[in-house]
Scaffold this motif. Structure first.
Motif, PDB file in Angstrom:
ATOM      1  N   ALA A   8       0.832  -1.204   0.000  1.00  0.00           N
ATOM      2  CA  ALA A   8       0.000   0.000   0.000  1.00  0.00           C
ATOM      3  C   ALA A   8       0.865   1.253   0.000  1.00  0.00           C
ATOM      4  O   ALA A   8       0.575   2.229  -0.715  1.00  0.00           O
ATOM      5  CB  ALA A   8      -0.924  -0.006   1.222  1.00  0.00           C
ATOM      6  N   ALA A   9       1.942   1.234   0.781  1.00  0.00           N
ATOM      7  CA  ALA A   9       2.849   2.384   0.821  1.00  0.00           C
ATOM      8  C   ALA A   9       3.495   2.616  -0.543  1.00  0.00           C
ATOM      9  O   ALA A   9       3.633   3.762  -1.000  1.00  0.00           O
ATOM     10  CB  ALA A   9       3.919   2.166   1.890  1.00  0.00           C
ATOM     11  N   ALA A  10       3.887   1.517  -1.209  1.00  0.00           N
ATOM     12  CA  ALA A  10       4.510   1.639  -2.526  1.00  0.00           C
ATOM     13  C   ALA A  10       3.527   2.174  -3.561  1.00  0.00           C
ATOM     14  O   ALA A  10       3.877   3.016  -4.397  1.00  0.00           O
ATOM     15  CB  ALA A  10       5.052   0.277  -2.972  1.00  0.00           C
ATOM     16  N   VAL A  11       2.291   1.719  -3.500  1.00  0.00           N
ATOM     17  CA  VAL A  11       1.279   2.194  -4.448  1.00  0.00           C
ATOM     18  C   VAL A  11       0.981   3.675  -4.227  1.00  0.00           C
ATOM     19  O   VAL A  11       0.828   4.438  -5.186  1.00  0.00           O
ATOM     20  CB  VAL A  11      -0.010   1.357  -4.323  1.00  0.00           C
ATOM     21  CG1 VAL A  11      -1.129   1.957  -5.168  1.00  0.00           C
ATOM     22  CG2 VAL A  11       0.242  -0.086  -4.748  1.00  0.00           C
ATOM     23  N   PRO A  40      -4.494  15.567 -15.025  1.00  0.00           N
ATOM     24  CA  PRO A  40      -3.188  16.241 -15.003  1.00  0.00           C
ATOM     25  C   PRO A  40      -3.249  17.702 -14.586  1.00  0.00           C
ATOM     26  O   PRO A  40      -2.423  18.159 -13.802  1.00  0.00           O
ATOM     27  CB  PRO A  40      -2.709  16.104 -16.460  1.00  0.00           C
ATOM     28  CG  PRO A  40      -3.421  14.900 -16.980  1.00  0.00           C
ATOM     29  CD  PRO A  40      -4.755  14.903 -16.305  1.00  0.00           C
ATOM     30  N   ASN A  41      -4.212  18.465 -15.106  1.00  0.00           N
ATOM     31  CA  ASN A  41      -4.263  19.894 -14.787  1.00  0.00           C
ATOM     32  C   ASN A  41      -4.471  20.151 -13.301  1.00  0.00           C
ATOM     33  O   ASN A  41      -3.977  21.132 -12.749  1.00  0.00           O
ATOM     34  CB  ASN A  41      -5.382  20.565 -15.583  1.00  0.00           C
ATOM     35  CG  ASN A  41      -5.063  20.657 -17.059  1.00  0.00           C
ATOM     36  OD1 ASN A  41      -3.903  20.598 -17.441  1.00  0.00           O
ATOM     37  ND2 ASN A  41      -6.079  20.760 -17.894  1.00  0.00           N
ATOM     38  N   GLY A  42      -5.202  19.248 -12.649  1.00  0.00           N
ATOM     39  CA  GLY A  42      -5.444  19.424 -11.222  1.00  0.00           C
ATOM     40  C   GLY A  42      -4.437  18.726 -10.344  1.00  0.00           C
ATOM     41  O   GLY A  42      -4.489  18.846  -9.121  1.00  0.00           O
ATOM     42  N   GLY A  43      -3.509  17.971 -10.972  1.00  0.00           N
ATOM     43  CA  GLY A  43      -2.499  17.273 -10.196  1.00  0.00           C
ATOM     44  C   GLY A  43      -3.037  16.074  -9.446  1.00  0.00           C
ATOM     45  O   GLY A  43      -2.404  15.588  -8.505  1.00  0.00           O
ATOM     46  N   VAL A  44      -4.207  15.555  -9.852  1.00  0.00           N
ATOM     47  CA  VAL A  44      -4.790  14.381  -9.192  1.00  0.00           C
ATOM     48  C   VAL A  44      -4.162  13.128  -9.789  1.00  0.00           C
ATOM     49  O   VAL A  44      -4.187  12.925 -11.002  1.00  0.00           O
ATOM     50  CB  VAL A  44      -6.316  14.336  -9.389  1.00  0.00           C
ATOM     51  CG1 VAL A  44      -6.902  13.107  -8.700  1.00  0.00           C
ATOM     52  CG2 VAL A  44      -6.955  15.596  -8.837  1.00  0.00           C
ATOM     53  N   THR A  45      -3.593  12.296  -8.940  1.00  0.00           N
ATOM     54  CA  THR A  45      -2.855  11.122  -9.398  1.00  0.00           C
ATOM     55  C   THR A  45      -3.498   9.831  -8.902  1.00  0.00           C
ATOM     56  O   THR A  45      -4.431   9.848  -8.080  1.00  0.00           O
ATOM     57  CB  THR A  45      -1.409  11.170  -8.879  1.00  0.00           C
ATOM     58  OG1 THR A  45      -1.424  11.001  -7.451  1.00  0.00           O
ATOM     59  CG2 THR A  45      -0.743  12.494  -9.227  1.00  0.00           C
ATOM     60  N   ILE A  46      -2.978   8.708  -9.391  1.00  0.00           N
ATOM     61  CA  ILE A  46      -3.434   7.398  -8.905  1.00  0.00           C
ATOM     62  C   ILE A  46      -3.122   7.265  -7.416  1.00  0.00           C
ATOM     63  O   ILE A  46      -3.858   6.613  -6.667  1.00  0.00           O
ATOM     64  CB  ILE A  46      -2.779   6.276  -9.720  1.00  0.00           C
ATOM     65  CG1 ILE A  46      -3.340   6.274 -11.148  1.00  0.00           C
ATOM     66  CG2 ILE A  46      -2.980   4.911  -9.073  1.00  0.00           C
ATOM     67  CD1 ILE A  46      -2.723   5.247 -12.070  1.00  0.00           C
ATOM     68  N   GLY A  47      -2.027   7.885  -6.980  1.00  0.00           N
ATOM     69  CA  GLY A  47      -1.716   7.886  -5.547  1.00  0.00           C
ATOM     70  C   GLY A  47      -2.816   8.535  -4.729  1.00  0.00           C
ATOM     71  O   GLY A  47      -3.170   8.043  -3.639  1.00  0.00           O
ATOM     72  N   HIS A  48      -3.393   9.617  -5.231  1.00  0.00           N
ATOM     73  CA  HIS A  48      -4.503  10.264  -4.527  1.00  0.00           C
ATOM     74  C   HIS A  48      -5.744   9.374  -4.525  1.00  0.00           C
ATOM     75  O   HIS A  48      -6.471   9.300  -3.522  1.00  0.00           O
ATOM     76  CB  HIS A  48      -4.835  11.609  -5.187  1.00  0.00           C
ATOM     77  CG  HIS A  48      -3.771  12.643  -4.999  1.00  0.00           C
ATOM     78  ND1 HIS A  48      -3.141  13.268  -6.057  1.00  0.00           N
ATOM     79  CD2 HIS A  48      -3.199  13.155  -3.877  1.00  0.00           C
ATOM     80  CE1 HIS A  48      -2.250  14.124  -5.601  1.00  0.00           C
ATOM     81  NE2 HIS A  48      -2.260  14.066  -4.277  1.00  0.00           N
ATOM     82  N   ALA A  49      -5.994   8.692  -5.640  1.00  0.00           N
ATOM     83  CA  ALA A  49      -7.129   7.772  -5.698  1.00  0.00           C
ATOM     84  C   ALA A  49      -6.944   6.632  -4.705  1.00  0.00           C
ATOM     85  O   ALA A  49      -7.899   6.184  -4.061  1.00  0.00           O
ATOM     86  CB  ALA A  49      -7.280   7.225  -7.121  1.00  0.00           C
TER      87      ALA A  49
END
Length: 397
Positions: free
Chosen positions: A6-9, A20-29
């Motif tokens: 989980a930490a690695a993901v 991309p424009n909002g900087g929302v990543t898979i890490g945030h999901a």
């Protein structure tokens, strides 16, 4: 076994963006999917609850502003993403930094890799023109600081200082002036804090503060002399010559909008204008008058630079204040204050490695807050640094 994964993901997920424009990543999901777990880890501490409350206020203010000014859906999503990315990064960091060393180290390393991947995989403005300044430079400095802090914790102070000197000189060579200053001062704080010394902790803080002020002056004068002599190239020579002749020195010469932004804020100090707002000719004229007052030559191209895309103040603080309103300030400033508090605690405790890491974070976040536009992954840097600060503050006496 699942905890290190989980930490690695969470860390590696920063490399791939959902928006991309909002900087929302898979890490945030991933942090959102782990909501109950990361929220429990965050709410355990008073500072964590306060930070979430201020970020919720920012989110509410952004939503109200977007509705009131009738911004299009794309602008509304972008405005809401900024506090959300800070909050999710903060919660992810709070959870990861409370785990045992294996999980914590996995998160730190994977996050660094994820940040590099995020720069490589997602196109951002300015990256092609200057990949170091607009992409890899900040991550390179972060890696150098983590390496230097590790060496310092093992007693290899000379080697640790050499690493910081090398990355600072690299930034000079590549024309990244602000990062050179930040790296130089962070390295100096780490060296001075690790020396300990006699006297009370607060006296040590004051001594280090005075030393840093003196060092900043020396760096400013030395850099000016080297740049004006042409030894850093024609571009740096021209920049220094143009900016140093502006009233207030090279700093205001490089960021004149820092002063002129008050003309835009004064026009609507409480309520936000929305994302990319239309600015009246009267406000534009007042802005340009303030630019002219500090010695910046006003011309049509300058007006186009600051107002053609709605509004571009080249400052996270003033840009978000103008767009979202005054209620953005607590959520924006409190995380930075947490990092500053952790830096002071590290200096008082005589912890060179911690002082080095938090001084880099304070320098980077403080500079962006005042003099840079909102970077795509600003939420990651701001939230993660604040989480590290909270955990460190709970660990020191």
């Amino acid at each position: 076994m699942l905890t290190p994964i989980a930490a690695a993901v969470l860390g590696l997920g920063t490399a791939w963006s959902l928006y991309p424009n909002g900087g929302v990543t898979i890490g945030h999901a991933t942090a959102l999917a782990m909501g109950p777990v990361v929220l429990t880890a965050t709410r355990r501490w008073k500072q964590g609850r306060m930070c979430l409350a201020f970020l919720a206020l920012w989110l509410l203010a952004a939503a109200l502003t977007e509705v009131i000014v009738h911004d299009p859906l794309g602008h509304m999503v972008y405005a809401l993403c900024r506090p959300l990315t800070v909050a999710l990064s903060f919660c992810a960091g709070m959870w990861a930094f409370q785990q045992h060393d294996k999980v914590k180290n996995t998160y730190i390393v994977s996050l660094a890799v994820g940040l590099v991947g995020g720069i490589a995989f997602v196109s951002t403005a300015g990256l092609e023109a200057d990949p170091w300044k607009y992409g890899y430079g900040p991550v390179g400095s972060l890696g150098a600081v983590l390496l230097s802090a590790t060496l310092q914790s093992r007693g290899k102070r000379v080697l640790a200082a050499s690493v910081m000197l090398a990355v600072a000189l690299l930034n000079v060579e590549l024309g990244f002036r602000s990062e050179f200053l930040i790296d130089s001062l962070a390295g100096a704080v780490g060296v001075l804090a690790s020396r300990g010394g006699s006297g009370t902790a607060w006296k040590r803080c004051m001594l280090i503060g005075a030393s840093i002020c003196a060092l900043a002056g020396v760096i400013y004068v030395s850099y000016g002399h080297i740049a004006s002599s042409g030894r850093l190239g024609v571009q740096q020579e021209a920049k220094w010559d143009a900016q140093s002749h502006i009233e207030g020195g090279a700093l205001l010469g490089a960021r004149p909008a820092f002063v002129a932004s008050s003309a835009v804020i004064e026009d609507s100090p409480l309520a936000g204008r929305g994302v990319a707002p239309q600015v009246s000719r009267e406000t534009q004229a007042a802005f340009m008058e303030k630019m002219d007052a500090i010695g910046v030559t006003v011309h049509e191209g300058l007006t186009h630079y600051y107002f053609s895309r709605g509004l571009f103040l080249h400052s996270v603080l003033f840009q978000l204040w103008a767009e979202t309103g005054i209620l953005v300030l607590p959520g924006l400033l409190f995380p930075v204050l947490l990092v500053l508090w952790a830096l002071i605690a590290a200096v008082r405790a005589g912890s060179g490695p911690a002082a080095l890491i938090f001084s880099l974070a304070v320098g980077r976040l403080g500079w962006d807050l005042l003099f840079s536009p909102w970077p795509r992954l600003q939420g990651v840097y701001l939230g993660t640094a604040a989480a590290a600060a909270v955990i460190y503050l709970r660990a020191v006496p």
